[in-house]
Design a protein around this motif. Sequence first.
Motif, PDB file in Angstrom:
ATOM      1  N   ARG A  12       0.830  -1.191   0.000  1.00  0.00           N
ATOM      2  CA  ARG A  12       0.000   0.000   0.000  1.00  0.00           C
ATOM      3  C   ARG A  12       0.869   1.247   0.000  1.00  0.00           C
ATOM      4  NH1 ARG A  12      -4.217   1.413   4.767  1.00  0.00           N
ATOM      5  NH2 ARG A  12      -2.293   1.148   5.939  1.00  0.00           N
ATOM      6  N   ASP A  13       0.620   2.108  -0.968  1.00  0.00           N
ATOM      7  CA  ASP A  13       1.335   3.372  -1.029  1.00  0.00           C
ATOM      8  C   ASP A  13       0.733   4.370  -0.051  1.00  0.00           C
ATOM      9  OD1 ASP A  13       3.118   2.558  -2.875  1.00  0.00           O
ATOM     10  OD2 ASP A  13       2.201   3.557  -4.586  1.00  0.00           O
ATOM     11  N   LEU A  16      -1.786   8.627  -0.267  1.00  0.00           N
ATOM     12  CA  LEU A  16      -2.469   8.540  -1.558  1.00  0.00           C
ATOM     13  C   LEU A  16      -3.140   9.870  -1.869  1.00  0.00           C
ATOM     14  CD1 LEU A  16      -4.170   5.047  -1.132  1.00  0.00           C
ATOM     15  CD2 LEU A  16      -2.249   5.574  -2.616  1.00  0.00           C
ATOM     16  N   TYR A  80      -4.399  -0.456  -9.094  1.00  0.00           N
ATOM     17  CA  TYR A  80      -4.373   0.992  -9.299  1.00  0.00           C
ATOM     18  C   TYR A  80      -5.793   1.551  -9.387  1.00  0.00           C
ATOM     19  CZ  TYR A  80      -3.789   5.412 -11.867  1.00  0.00           C
ATOM     20  OH  TYR A  80      -3.853   6.720 -12.276  1.00  0.00           O
ATOM     21  N   THR A  87      -2.783   2.257  -5.020  1.00  0.00           N
ATOM     22  CA  THR A  87      -1.584   2.999  -5.392  1.00  0.00           C
ATOM     23  C   THR A  87      -1.950   4.092  -6.378  1.00  0.00           C
ATOM     24  OG1 THR A  87       0.638   2.814  -6.339  1.00  0.00           O
ATOM     25  CG2 THR A  87      -1.067   1.422  -7.291  1.00  0.00           C
ATOM     26  N   TYR A 101       6.859  -2.477  -8.835  1.00  0.00           N
ATOM     27  CA  TYR A 101       5.478  -2.013  -8.811  1.00  0.00           C
ATOM     28  C   TYR A 101       4.794  -2.548  -7.559  1.00  0.00           C
ATOM     29  CZ  TYR A 101       1.061  -0.253 -10.474  1.00  0.00           C
ATOM     30  OH  TYR A 101      -0.112   0.468 -10.579  1.00  0.00           O
ATOM     31  N   PRO A 102       3.894  -1.780  -6.937  1.00  0.00           N
ATOM     32  CA  PRO A 102       3.303  -2.209  -5.656  1.00  0.00           C
ATOM     33  C   PRO A 102       2.431  -3.451  -5.735  1.00  0.00           C
ATOM     34  CG  PRO A 102       3.017   0.162  -5.989  1.00  0.00           C
ATOM     35  CD  PRO A 102       3.531  -0.397  -7.274  1.00  0.00           C
TER      36      PRO A 102
END
Length: 482
Positions: A12-13, A16, A80, A87, A101-102
């Motif tokens: 998890r980014d 956000l 996404y 993300t 890439y997440p």
Amino acid sequence: MDRYPLRVEAHRDEPLSRWLWLVKWLLLVPHYLALLVLWTGLVVLTLVAYLAVLITGRYPASIRSYNLGVLRWTWRVGYYGYQALGTDAYPPFTLADVPDYPARLSLAPAEPVPRWLPLVAWLFAVPHLIILGALNGAVDWTAGNDGTVTSGSMSVIAALVLTAAVALLFTGHHLRGLYDLLIGVARWNLRVAAYLCLLTPRYPPLRLDQGESEPDGPPDPPAALAPPGRSRPRSATGSVVALVAGVLLLAPATAAGIGGGTLLALDARRDSTGYVTTPDVRLETATSAITAEHVTITDTDVWSRRLGNIGDLRVTATSPTGGAVFAGIAPQSAVGAWLAGTAHDELIGMEPDQARYDRAPGILRPAAEPAVQDFWLVQDSGSGSVTLPWETRDGEYAVVIANPDGSPGVTADVNGAIRVPALAGLGAGLLITGLLLLFAAIALIVLGGTGLGHRHFGEPPSAGPPGPPAPVVSTPPVAASS
């Protein structure tokens, strides 16, 4: 706990964007178009793989690589987009694994697939499909207030994503519980998809494994998929062109095949005089007439010149009791003037066992005796059964079924027929053309898909789930020690 061969991981980014999710649907349009092509290829290649397993007992490695790449691409887009909103990093356009890439998806080395599995995999997956269908399917709702009814539909997953998006809008953070649940549902979907594609013969677990990481720890280091010395193609352009061309060719192939089959079926129903007849439908009314109104016919001269007497109509009405019945065809304006102010039923739909009517306003009374009217183009009356053959002409017409004396209470079994030319040659030609185009489309899809799969065949996916990017630290070089 046994490790499932397909591993779905995410990171998890944080933070956000509060508003980006509002326009992600637009940003993802190129991916949606690409996935439409890729998933069409996946379906075709999976069917080819099914045949390969049934005949040879082996799953083609290039197809396995392609299908795995499509699932990877799908997971990145879903993560996404509106499957998780996990993300803000735009997903890459590639079938390959992207380590930084997440959202990541990996698959253990291939296991032997039983030859019988393609015959029953879809059946074994039914419990999963029912559960996932309930989660992803739309739930209808209605609400009424002061005579106004409002209705809509929303799936459980859509409701969860919407809740997470609204929370993101106001807080800038993803709700942890919803996030873990959405990842779990996505993981379940991907496992079932992989099983149906026979990427693994292992039956998916009937459980919801929530959270970013698989519940059984990191995977073992994967073995190389390609034999030593195999080189990758230099460019994917040819494979992409073949895949897109094959997918685009499926539409005309399907249309030609369906059109040809329809024409052959229609030709088989022609009688000796060239008419195709509909099944009988019981027409009943307490009024004085049953009408089929506003029958508009155009361009009959063009069709007649090209195909002869195509389009000629025939209406047959039969009294179920053997009594008298009247049938006639006349211009719409004349029938409208004749029945003005008199209640009658207008036919608005016909099904094999039922007719649907719209009651025209007026008084329930006898109509002026139809047989003595002078506006009919064709008419017939008598006991038992009457038939109206009619050479069509341009105009707006009405068909009327009534009692000969115009009295209320009409009952008749009615069928219609239209004259069509011999269609066997045209239908066979279209069907053969459709089949040839279908074979060409499948060949192009297989060529393009296996080419793309071969390009990524043998790339060793890195072990372990994705994590946050490592910080860049500047250190002086040191001498290597032995």
